[in-house]
Write a protein that holds these residues in place. Sequence first.
Motif, PDB file in Angstrom:
ATOM      1  N   ASN A 257     -15.647 -16.194  18.378  1.00  0.00           N
ATOM      2  CA  ASN A 257     -15.547 -15.152  19.402  1.00  0.00           C
ATOM      3  C   ASN A 257     -14.348 -15.323  20.332  1.00  0.00           C
ATOM      4  OD1 ASN A 257     -17.636 -13.542  18.537  1.00  0.00           O
ATOM      5  ND2 ASN A 257     -19.171 -14.424  19.908  1.00  0.00           N
ATOM      6  N   PRO A 258     -14.074 -16.518  20.877  1.00  0.00           N
ATOM      7  CA  PRO A 258     -12.903 -16.656  21.754  1.00  0.00           C
ATOM      8  C   PRO A 258     -11.589 -16.352  21.040  1.00  0.00           C
ATOM      9  CG  PRO A 258     -14.396 -18.513  22.044  1.00  0.00           C
ATOM     10  CD  PRO A 258     -14.878 -17.765  20.855  1.00  0.00           C
ATOM     11  N   GLU A 259     -11.493 -16.740  19.756  1.00  0.00           N
ATOM     12  CA  GLU A 259     -10.276 -16.446  19.002  1.00  0.00           C
ATOM     13  C   GLU A 259     -10.114 -14.944  18.796  1.00  0.00           C
ATOM     14  OE1 GLU A 259      -9.344 -19.001  15.632  1.00  0.00           O
ATOM     15  OE2 GLU A 259     -11.124 -20.188  16.106  1.00  0.00           O
ATOM     16  N   LEU A 260     -11.216 -14.269  18.482  1.00  0.00           N
ATOM     17  CA  LEU A 260     -11.156 -12.824  18.297  1.00  0.00           C
ATOM     18  C   LEU A 260     -10.819 -12.127  19.606  1.00  0.00           C
ATOM     19  CD1 LEU A 260     -11.512 -10.428  16.403  1.00  0.00           C
ATOM     20  CD2 LEU A 260     -13.964 -10.447  16.924  1.00  0.00           C
ATOM     21  N   ARG A 261     -11.367 -12.615  20.711  1.00  0.00           N
ATOM     22  CA  ARG A 261     -11.077 -12.012  22.013  1.00  0.00           C
ATOM     23  C   ARG A 261      -9.587 -12.105  22.341  1.00  0.00           C
ATOM     24  NH1 ARG A 261     -14.068 -10.390  26.048  1.00  0.00           N
ATOM     25  NH2 ARG A 261     -15.956 -11.344  25.160  1.00  0.00           N
ATOM     26  N   ALA A 262      -8.971 -13.238  22.022  1.00  0.00           N
ATOM     27  CA  ALA A 262      -7.552 -13.422  22.311  1.00  0.00           C
ATOM     28  C   ALA A 262      -6.695 -12.410  21.554  1.00  0.00           C
ATOM     29  CB  ALA A 262      -7.128 -14.843  21.958  1.00  0.00           C
ATOM     30  N   LEU A 263      -7.079 -12.092  20.309  1.00  0.00           N
ATOM     31  CA  LEU A 263      -6.316 -11.126  19.527  1.00  0.00           C
ATOM     32  C   LEU A 263      -6.629  -9.694  19.940  1.00  0.00           C
ATOM     33  CD1 LEU A 263      -6.440 -12.651  15.932  1.00  0.00           C
ATOM     34  CD2 LEU A 263      -4.522 -12.596  17.508  1.00  0.00           C
ATOM     35  N   VAL A 264      -7.881  -9.427  20.299  1.00  0.00           N
ATOM     36  CA  VAL A 264      -8.283  -8.074  20.688  1.00  0.00           C
ATOM     37  C   VAL A 264      -7.556  -7.628  21.949  1.00  0.00           C
ATOM     38  CG1 VAL A 264     -10.223  -6.771  21.650  1.00  0.00           C
ATOM     39  CG2 VAL A 264     -10.519  -8.066  19.539  1.00  0.00           C
ATOM     40  N   GLN A 265      -7.266  -8.575  22.838  1.00  0.00           N
ATOM     41  CA  GLN A 265      -6.621  -8.229  24.099  1.00  0.00           C
ATOM     42  C   GLN A 265      -5.157  -7.845  23.932  1.00  0.00           C
ATOM     43  OE1 GLN A 265      -7.460 -11.742  26.415  1.00  0.00           O
ATOM     44  NE2 GLN A 265      -9.468 -10.995  27.066  1.00  0.00           N
ATOM     45  N   LYS A 266      -4.604  -8.050  22.735  1.00  0.00           N
ATOM     46  CA  LYS A 266      -3.234  -7.635  22.489  1.00  0.00           C
ATOM     47  C   LYS A 266      -3.167  -6.119  22.307  1.00  0.00           C
ATOM     48  CE  LYS A 266      -1.900 -11.979  20.246  1.00  0.00           C
ATOM     49  NZ  LYS A 266      -1.366 -12.601  19.014  1.00  0.00           N
ATOM     50  N   ASP A 267      -1.960  -5.577  22.439  1.00  0.00           N
ATOM     51  CA  ASP A 267      -1.763  -4.138  22.272  1.00  0.00           C
ATOM     52  C   ASP A 267      -1.788  -3.809  20.783  1.00  0.00           C
ATOM     53  OD1 ASP A 267      -1.243  -1.498  22.760  1.00  0.00           O
ATOM     54  OD2 ASP A 267       0.917  -1.760  22.984  1.00  0.00           O
ATOM     55  N   ILE A 268      -2.825  -3.128  20.343  1.00  0.00           N
ATOM     56  CA  ILE A 268      -3.008  -2.820  18.921  1.00  0.00           C
ATOM     57  C   ILE A 268      -2.814  -1.322  18.711  1.00  0.00           C
ATOM     58  CG2 ILE A 268      -4.618  -2.861  16.982  1.00  0.00           C
ATOM     59  CD1 ILE A 268      -5.971  -5.247  18.305  1.00  0.00           C
ATOM     60  N   PRO A 269      -1.888  -0.906  17.830  1.00  0.00           N
ATOM     61  CA  PRO A 269      -1.668   0.528  17.577  1.00  0.00           C
ATOM     62  C   PRO A 269      -2.926   1.218  17.069  1.00  0.00           C
ATOM     63  CG  PRO A 269       0.092  -0.823  16.619  1.00  0.00           C
ATOM     64  CD  PRO A 269      -0.990  -1.769  17.051  1.00  0.00           C
ATOM     65  N   GLY A 270      -3.029   2.513  17.369  1.00  0.00           N
ATOM     66  CA  GLY A 270      -4.208   3.276  16.961  1.00  0.00           C
ATOM     67  C   GLY A 270      -4.408   3.318  15.467  1.00  0.00           C
ATOM     68  N   GLU A 271      -3.306   3.347  14.700  1.00  0.00           N
ATOM     69  CA  GLU A 271      -3.439   3.395  13.245  1.00  0.00           C
ATOM     70  C   GLU A 271      -4.125   2.141  12.723  1.00  0.00           C
ATOM     71  OE1 GLU A 271      -0.646   3.988   9.259  1.00  0.00           O
ATOM     72  OE2 GLU A 271       0.262   3.808  11.245  1.00  0.00           O
ATOM     73  N   GLU A 272      -3.793   0.991  13.317  1.00  0.00           N
ATOM     74  CA  GLU A 272      -4.431  -0.249  12.880  1.00  0.00           C
ATOM     75  C   GLU A 272      -5.908  -0.263  13.248  1.00  0.00           C
ATOM     76  OE1 GLU A 272      -2.382  -3.852  13.876  1.00  0.00           O
ATOM     77  OE2 GLU A 272      -0.448  -2.827  13.796  1.00  0.00           O
ATOM     78  N   ARG A 273      -6.250   0.293  14.402  1.00  0.00           N
ATOM     79  CA  ARG A 273      -7.666   0.340  14.796  1.00  0.00           C
ATOM     80  C   ARG A 273      -8.481   1.094  13.748  1.00  0.00           C
ATOM     81  NH1 ARG A 273      -8.311  -1.411  20.029  1.00  0.00           N
ATOM     82  NH2 ARG A 273      -6.405  -1.444  21.256  1.00  0.00           N
ATOM     83  N   ARG A 274      -7.910   2.166  13.203  1.00  0.00           N
ATOM     84  CA  ARG A 274      -8.629   2.925  12.177  1.00  0.00           C
ATOM     85  C   ARG A 274      -8.859   2.084  10.920  1.00  0.00           C
ATOM     86  NH1 ARG A 274      -5.426   7.013  14.414  1.00  0.00           N
ATOM     87  NH2 ARG A 274      -3.728   6.715  12.923  1.00  0.00           N
TER      88      ARG A 274
END
Length: 562
Positions: A257-274
């Motif tokens: 979970n902490p590792e995922l949180r660190a990556l989630v907080q980065k700016d992720i483009p909308g296309e990648e979210r899909r």
Amino acid sequence: MTHLVCVPWNEIEAAGWPISYRALHDALNRESLSGSAPVQLTVGDYDHRRLAGQVNGTARTAAALLLTGRHVCVVRGEHLSYEERLDFLDSVAALLPYGLRAELAVSTWTKSSSPHDIRLSFTENGPLAGAFEVQWENDPSQTAESLEGVPSYAREYERELNRFHGSSLGDLIAMLGTQVTPLSFNRPGDCRQALALVKAQSSALSPEPAGSEYEGGSKNEGGRGARRASHTSVWHLLSSSLDSVATLDRWRLKDLNPELRALVQKDIPGEERRFYRKFVRENWRQVEPDVLDWPETRELFSLLVDLLLARPAHAVDIDELAEDFGTESRLTELFHDALVPLIHTNRLSFPAKLLVAYHRDRGQLDSLLGGERIEDLLRAVGEARSRVVLEVVLDELESGSATDVVEALKEHRYLVEVIGIVCGGEDRISCYRRVVRLALGRNPSPAGLKEILGSLDHIPAAFRLAAVAEAPQEGAPVLLEEVVRSDMHALAIGGSLAGEIQENLRWITSYPPMWALPEDFERSDPAGSYVDRHVIAIVVSGVTFVSLVAVAVLLLVLRNPQ
């Protein structure tokens, strides 16, 4: 002895996880394959790390060339063992979305002199006409970029593949292995979709230098044996986290979970979210009830909501993501609990906030409704196109706390379109009735009904029936006018005929019947029952008619005394 073994593609697709050619081959080797009865196979895991270690330049070029739809033949590989050739075929296929395997026929050896439909194979001589030839451990100058007749998306695919090495390549292969929806090499749109997947992955990572490896390790935390790996991408962390939930590995999930949180907080483009949403939807498995009570699982849901929802998220995004997790009540509760903190942020649109508050925080719902103008509430209904948001807003309008409802509903065309979308059958008529009732106001009148019907250029049948159900007592002429107007519009009637119809319509809707009585001509009998004014009118009309006949007879007698 040679055996022909068929593995139905739909079973692989339904399973939701990939298998490699080598794992399938090894599983078949463990079976006797005697008789014609179906064989139940136990296939090894899809080892993306091992596959990444097998990728070479020839594999990258071959994968890109396959996207042209033409056959690819590998030459100068005679010295390789059967297993080495099989591993190469696996590595090429692993560099493509798994769904392309529905059309990918491969072979460890073919004769170029014999016609065949094998897309990727090893051969001794030059290729068939129209096929590409690539050399084993090819010269760096021999690439998809250097060959003629290669479309731009295939060339770009090879360039993107060259950005991945070591663990980042393993992450790419793991992601592509989740894309099990069947695709076609013969559809350029599908091939461009494959390119988009790889580009989304490469834009999220800084590819590691060639030769870097996964950093593995383990730790023993209180005898619980949790494993930790060095994860380099959201894809790999998502896969590991979902696997931890499915395998009841609570302590591994706590580490992830902490590792995922660190990556989630980065700016992720909308296309990648899909793409991440598609990954979670295709890999989410049935969850044991006890797992849902873990604090780590609640934290994971919060992270998934943060990762997967668009910014800002709309009501339709929330509905779709809720469907991805399934309809089990505890999962739905966890999902909406994770959304509640976002009500006070700009991560949710106003309609989305209404939807979340409706499910989990009615006090917050009242606060949201009380602070908005009637125009904003109606706009939210149109934007959300959600049955829940529609119900919430109509309840608020019917509570009497909102003002200027009549004019606002007219401005928003009485919600005709959105109700037609989110409601069906009798439910649609019921919602239209609520709107008509609100639009008529506290003192319904034929003039108010005419205002409603006259302001709409097209009135659905369900809205017209709702108007009939809510019409005031003297609204019949207005309703008749609307029916005629609608029929004339449907039949495209114009000119003199339209004039005649409209003129007669005005005459029959304005001329009072000869038995019409004053408005106050009503009374009750001693028991309090209503005396129908129409019955009285008929009686009076009959008396009038008899009187006129008597007068006519008297005149005739006077004129003819004989």
